[in-house]
Motif scaffolding. Structure first.
Motif, PDB file in Angstrom:
ATOM      1  N   LYS A 105     -14.129 -12.184  22.798  1.00 33.08           N
ATOM      2  CA  LYS A 105     -14.464 -11.207  23.837  1.00 33.08           C
ATOM      3  C   LYS A 105     -13.278 -10.287  24.108  1.00 33.08           C
ATOM      4  CE  LYS A 105     -17.634 -14.297  26.239  1.00 33.08           C
ATOM      5  NZ  LYS A 105     -17.794 -15.139  27.430  1.00 33.08           N
ATOM      6  N   ASN A 106     -12.090 -10.880  24.210  1.00 32.37           N
ATOM      7  CA  ASN A 106     -10.892 -10.081  24.471  1.00 32.37           C
ATOM      8  C   ASN A 106     -10.586  -9.144  23.301  1.00 32.37           C
ATOM      9  OD1 ASN A 106     -10.462 -11.202  26.985  1.00 32.37           O
ATOM     10  ND2 ASN A 106      -9.113 -12.804  26.200  1.00 32.37           N
ATOM     11  N   ALA A 107     -10.756  -9.621  22.084  1.00 30.10           N
ATOM     12  CA  ALA A 107     -10.442  -8.815  20.904  1.00 30.10           C
ATOM     13  C   ALA A 107     -11.380  -7.618  20.793  1.00 30.10           C
ATOM     14  CB  ALA A 107     -10.524  -9.668  19.639  1.00 30.10           C
ATOM     15  N   LEU A 108     -12.640  -7.792  21.165  1.00 31.82           N
ATOM     16  CA  LEU A 108     -13.600  -6.704  21.064  1.00 31.82           C
ATOM     17  C   LEU A 108     -13.305  -5.581  22.051  1.00 31.82           C
ATOM     18  CD1 LEU A 108     -16.911  -8.734  20.599  1.00 31.82           C
ATOM     19  CD2 LEU A 108     -15.660  -7.420  18.868  1.00 31.82           C
ATOM     20  N   SER A 109     -12.644  -5.905  23.160  1.00 25.67           N
ATOM     21  CA  SER A 109     -12.364  -4.885  24.161  1.00 25.67           C
ATOM     22  C   SER A 109     -11.041  -4.165  23.912  1.00 25.67           C
ATOM     23  CB  SER A 109     -12.366  -5.508  25.556  1.00 25.67           C
ATOM     24  OG  SER A 109     -11.287  -6.420  25.668  1.00 25.67           O
ATOM     25  N   LYS A 110     -10.304  -4.578  22.918  1.00 22.86           N
ATOM     26  CA  LYS A 110      -8.990  -3.974  22.642  1.00 22.86           C
ATOM     27  C   LYS A 110      -9.025  -3.177  21.356  1.00 22.86           C
ATOM     28  CE  LYS A 110      -6.433  -7.601  24.970  1.00 22.86           C
ATOM     29  NZ  LYS A 110      -5.343  -8.560  24.860  1.00 22.86           N
ATOM     30  N   LYS A 111      -8.211  -2.124  21.315  1.00 21.24           N
ATOM     31  CA  LYS A 111      -8.094  -1.300  20.116  1.00 21.24           C
ATOM     32  C   LYS A 111      -6.631  -1.258  19.692  1.00 21.24           C
ATOM     33  CE  LYS A 111     -12.050   1.475  21.206  1.00 21.24           C
ATOM     34  NZ  LYS A 111     -12.611   2.733  21.535  1.00 21.24           N
ATOM     35  N   ILE A 112      -6.399  -1.245  18.413  1.00 21.30           N
ATOM     36  CA  ILE A 112      -5.040  -1.194  17.887  1.00 21.30           C
ATOM     37  C   ILE A 112      -4.494   0.213  18.091  1.00 21.30           C
ATOM     38  CG2 ILE A 112      -3.619  -1.343  15.807  1.00 21.30           C
ATOM     39  CD1 ILE A 112      -5.637  -3.432  14.768  1.00 21.30           C
ATOM     40  N   GLU A 113      -3.308   0.290  18.725  1.00 22.89           N
ATOM     41  CA  GLU A 113      -2.657   1.578  18.954  1.00 22.89           C
ATOM     42  C   GLU A 113      -1.688   1.931  17.838  1.00 22.89           C
ATOM     43  OE1 GLU A 113      -0.828   1.986  22.728  1.00 22.89           O
ATOM     44  OE2 GLU A 113      -2.586   1.307  23.808  1.00 22.89           O
ATOM     45  N   ARG A 114      -0.931   0.928  17.394  1.00 17.59           N
ATOM     46  CA  ARG A 114       0.037   1.185  16.332  1.00 17.59           C
ATOM     47  C   ARG A 114       0.387  -0.109  15.617  1.00 17.59           C
ATOM     48  NH1 ARG A 114       5.985   1.869  19.019  1.00 17.59           N
ATOM     49  NH2 ARG A 114       5.865   0.014  20.276  1.00 17.59           N
ATOM     50  N   ILE A 115       0.849   0.053  14.381  1.00 16.70           N
ATOM     51  CA  ILE A 115       1.314  -1.052  13.567  1.00 16.70           C
ATOM     52  C   ILE A 115       2.707  -0.677  13.084  1.00 16.70           C
ATOM     53  CG2 ILE A 115       0.963  -2.375  11.444  1.00 16.70           C
ATOM     54  CD1 ILE A 115      -2.045  -1.795  11.752  1.00 16.70           C
ATOM     55  N   VAL A 116       3.654  -1.602  13.215  1.00 12.37           N
ATOM     56  CA  VAL A 116       5.018  -1.352  12.772  1.00 12.37           C
ATOM     57  C   VAL A 116       5.377  -2.400  11.724  1.00 12.37           C
ATOM     58  CG1 VAL A 116       7.426  -1.118  13.471  1.00 12.37           C
ATOM     59  CG2 VAL A 116       5.618  -0.456  15.057  1.00 12.37           C
ATOM     60  N   ILE A 117       5.872  -1.938  10.571  1.00 14.56           N
ATOM     61  CA  ILE A 117       6.306  -2.828   9.496  1.00 14.56           C
ATOM     62  C   ILE A 117       7.812  -2.697   9.362  1.00 14.56           C
ATOM     63  CG2 ILE A 117       6.140  -3.365   7.043  1.00 14.56           C
ATOM     64  CD1 ILE A 117       3.333  -2.115   7.105  1.00 14.56           C
ATOM     65  N   ASP A 120      13.381  -5.400   4.957  1.00 20.33           N
ATOM     66  CA  ASP A 120      14.620  -6.177   4.964  1.00 20.33           C
ATOM     67  C   ASP A 120      15.884  -5.328   4.880  1.00 20.33           C
ATOM     68  OD1 ASP A 120      14.416  -5.376   2.340  1.00 20.33           O
ATOM     69  OD2 ASP A 120      14.576  -7.373   1.487  1.00 20.33           O
ATOM     70  N   ASP A 121      15.766  -4.036   4.594  1.00 21.14           N
ATOM     71  CA  ASP A 121      16.958  -3.178   4.553  1.00 21.14           C
ATOM     72  C   ASP A 121      17.237  -2.518   5.909  1.00 21.14           C
ATOM     73  OD1 ASP A 121      14.942  -1.287   4.695  1.00 21.14           O
ATOM     74  OD2 ASP A 121      15.584  -0.177   2.939  1.00 21.14           O
ATOM     75  N   GLY A 122      16.517  -2.944   6.959  1.00 23.82           N
ATOM     76  CA  GLY A 122      16.752  -2.401   8.287  1.00 23.82           C
ATOM     77  C   GLY A 122      15.896  -1.192   8.628  1.00 23.82           C
ATOM     78  N   THR A 123      15.083  -0.712   7.700  1.00 28.61           N
ATOM     79  CA  THR A 123      14.219   0.429   7.966  1.00 28.61           C
ATOM     80  C   THR A 123      12.851  -0.088   8.424  1.00 28.61           C
ATOM     81  OG1 THR A 123      13.437   0.539   5.679  1.00 28.61           O
ATOM     82  CG2 THR A 123      15.386   1.848   6.250  1.00 28.61           C
ATOM     83  N   PHE A 124      12.046   0.833   8.907  1.00 31.16           N
ATOM     84  CA  PHE A 124      10.714   0.468   9.332  1.00 31.16           C
ATOM     85  C   PHE A 124       9.749   1.624   9.115  1.00 31.16           C
ATOM     86  CE2 PHE A 124      12.637   2.381  13.010  1.00 31.16           C
ATOM     87  CZ  PHE A 124      11.632   3.130  13.572  1.00 31.16           C
ATOM     88  N   LYS A 125       8.470   1.313   9.117  1.00 31.50           N
ATOM     89  CA  LYS A 125       7.412   2.313   8.991  1.00 31.50           C
ATOM     90  C   LYS A 125       6.432   2.056  10.112  1.00 31.50           C
ATOM     91  CE  LYS A 125       4.924   5.427   6.803  1.00 31.50           C
ATOM     92  NZ  LYS A 125       5.242   6.789   6.706  1.00 31.50           N
ATOM     93  N   GLU A 126       6.105   3.122  10.844  1.00 31.67           N
ATOM     94  CA  GLU A 126       5.206   2.994  11.981  1.00 31.67           C
ATOM     95  C   GLU A 126       3.929   3.769  11.706  1.00 31.67           C
ATOM     96  OE1 GLU A 126       5.480   3.341  16.809  1.00 31.67           O
ATOM     97  OE2 GLU A 126       6.844   4.524  15.614  1.00 31.67           O
ATOM     98  N   TYR A 127       2.806   3.122  11.923  1.00 32.48           N
ATOM     99  CA  TYR A 127       1.510   3.750  11.767  1.00 32.48           C
ATOM    100  C   TYR A 127       0.881   3.868  13.139  1.00 32.48           C
ATOM    101  CZ  TYR A 127       2.243   2.485   6.920  1.00 32.48           C
ATOM    102  OH  TYR A 127       2.771   2.355   5.661  1.00 32.48           O
ATOM    103  N   ILE A 128       0.590   5.105  13.551  1.00 27.96           N
ATOM    104  CA  ILE A 128       0.011   5.348  14.871  1.00 27.96           C
ATOM    105  C   ILE A 128      -1.383   5.922  14.708  1.00 27.96           C
ATOM    106  CG2 ILE A 128       0.275   6.630  17.024  1.00 27.96           C
ATOM    107  CD1 ILE A 128       3.262   6.714  16.506  1.00 27.96           C
ATOM    108  N   LYS A 129      -2.305   5.427  15.503  1.00 31.32           N
ATOM    109  CA  LYS A 129      -3.693   5.872  15.430  1.00 31.32           C
ATOM    110  C   LYS A 129      -3.805   7.302  15.846  1.00 31.32           C
ATOM    111  CE  LYS A 129      -8.257   4.998  17.143  1.00 31.32           C
ATOM    112  NZ  LYS A 129      -9.086   4.283  18.016  1.00 31.32           N
TER     113      LYS A 129
END
Length: 129
Positions: A105-117, A120-129
């Motif tokens: 029930k809780n999962a159905l009411s929530k939407k993913i806003e962003r994913i951050v990966i 190991d080299d200290g960098t990151f990639k951010e995906y925003i809806k």
């Protein structure tokens, strides 16, 4: 939070290790010479761009050591604070049947806003809806 004087000490250690003056160090990482002066005096805090330039240019500098003094300099293969060791593995839980229906029930009411990966080299990639 980065301690300015401790960061300045680590920056000085890097310059000594590579036998570079402050101006040569600034030229090497392509920043204004005044930036180094301001960091060494404690006037300014380092920007993310500055830190990434240092880590990219000098292979012996560990990101975690530069930022907070944890780890080793020069870099060693047996560092006790390697990025993969600093990441805690998630705890696996087994919810009960009633908990699963509540989770659904809780999962159905929530939407993913962003994913951050994080890499190991200290960098990151951010995906925003």
């Amino acid at each position: 939070m980065i301690n300015n004087s401790e960061f300045a000490d680590r920056l000085t250690s890097i310059m000594r290790f590579y036998q570079l003056s402050a101006s040569a160090f600034a030229d090497k990482i392509q920043v204004p010479r005044s930036s180094i002066s301001h960091l060494l005096s404690g006037r300014n805090k380092p920007s993310l761009d500055f830190v990434l330039k240092v880590v990219k240019e000098f292979n012996e500098v560990e990101l975690y050591w530069l930022l907070n003094g944890k780890g080793t300099f020069p870099k060693s293969n047996t560092s006790s604070t390697a990025p993969e060791q600093m990441i805690q593995k998630p705890e696996i839980i087994s919810p009960t049947v009633s908990e699963v229906s509540e989770l659904d029930k809780n999962a159905l009411s929530k939407k993913i806003e962003r994913i951050v990966i994080f890499y190991d080299d200290g960098t990151f990639k951010e995906y925003i809806k």
